[in-house]
Enzyme design. Structure first.
Site: not given
Ligand code: NAP
Length: 294
Positions: A53, A97, A120
């Site tokens: 990422k 994460q 997200d």
């Protein structure tokens, strides 16, 4: 029939080139889009996702604020860092994460992220907006799947889509997105799971099958009709002594046999995976644009 392979790497590269241009336009206005990245602990898979990422951010010109924290980090310290990022105007998106270590309450952490920076798309505010058909950050994997379909010229509108899997990150949001009254929706959706009786009865009726079960060979050729479109979300490790690392990655679909019957199919790897990161970059750029009211 042999299916056309939907090349997720190529579609992702095309989208990233578009996003690079958007990032450059923002820079001309004095703004560098920023992503705050938080990784707690040393899980190797999470480490490689985070590294990928961050590399993707660098590639398109997004600044990433990398925070790799010890596995023992407390809930309080993690929330304090998120709150600092919520208040930091250089950060347009926050990525925590998952999974988090067991002593940390994941739902509380996701709630601590400002909905304005929830790139997200996991915050209940964004989930609620998405379900209500309002503008929101869309979760990256389902959004990436819709982009794969649209950019491959596959009609979603009017199609019967059968999704295998009802997780909060794939199946549930995807079903919601596909039933929206919008050009990217208007599908008729069936969601299957482990309590579904006779899975094949549903998948055989599908114009589009989306497999997100996390089990190899969940979808085999006898379970689909001729000309079906197949999107394979699954990422599974299977032992393979011929590989240096001792395993290979496969999806949830028996690729070779289903490919012979389908009109379109995604490979694993190289299908849905590259799109997930791309949609995270997309949300971060959108957030930066919103912050300066572009
Ligand atoms: P998950 O939370 O484990 O959910 C799996 C879902 O599939 C559950 O709803 C489960 O039903 C259902 N299921 C499992 N086996 C089934 C079967 N034999 N028949 C019918 N339904 C079945 O998994 P997830 O997080 O959604 O991820 C799914 C897969 O996609 C995993 O392999 C994951 O690694 C992969 N993934 C890939 C990406 C990407 O970017 N490529 C992103 C996210 C996930 P129940 O609810 O009844 O248990």
């Amino acid at each position: 029939m042999t299916a056309k392979i939907i090349d997720g790497k190529q579609i992702a590269a095309q989208m990233r080139a578009e996003l690079k241009q958007e990032a450059a336009k923002l820079k001309q206005k004095g703004i560098t889009a920023g992503l705050g990245v938080i990784l707690v602990g040393e899980d190797p898979a999470s480490q490689s996702y985070v590294t990928a990422k961050e590399r993707a951010c660098e590639e398109i010109g997004i600044y990433s604020d990398d925070n790799r924290l010890a596995a023992e980090t407390t809930q309080k310290d993690l929330i304090a860092l998120i709150e600092k990022m919520n208040a930091d105007s250089k950060i347009n998106g926050i990525l925590v994460q998952l999974p988090l270590p067991k002593h940390i309450n994941e739902s509380e952490i996701l709630l601590a992220i400002s909905p304005e920076k929830d790139v997200d798309g996991f915050h209940p505010v964004n989930i609620g907006k998405m379900v209500a058909g309002q503008k929101a950050f869309l979760p990256c994997t389902p959004h990436g799947i819709i982009q794969l379909l649209m950019r491959s010229g596959i009609a979603i509108e009017g199609a019967h889509v059968v999704i295998v899997g009802r997780s909060n990150i794939v199946g549930k949001p995807l079903a919601n997105m596909l039933i929206q009254k919008a050009p990217t929706g208007n599908a008729t959706v069936t969601v299957c799971h482990t309590r579904t009786k006779d899975l094949a009865k549903y998948t055989r009726q599908a114009d589009i099958v989306i497999a997100a079960a996390g089990r190899p060979n969940t979808i085999t050729a006898d379970m689909v009709k001729d000309g079906v479109v197949v999107i394979d979300v699954g990422v599974n490790r299977v032992d393979d002594a011929t590989k240096k690392r001792g395993y290979r990655l496969v999806g949830d679909v028996d690729f070779e046999s289903v490919k012979a019957k389908a009109s379109f199919i995604t490979p694993v790897p190289g299908g849905v995976g590259p799109m997930t990161i791309t949609m995270l970059l997309y949300n971060t750029i959108e957030s930066a644009k919103k912050a300066i009211k572009l």
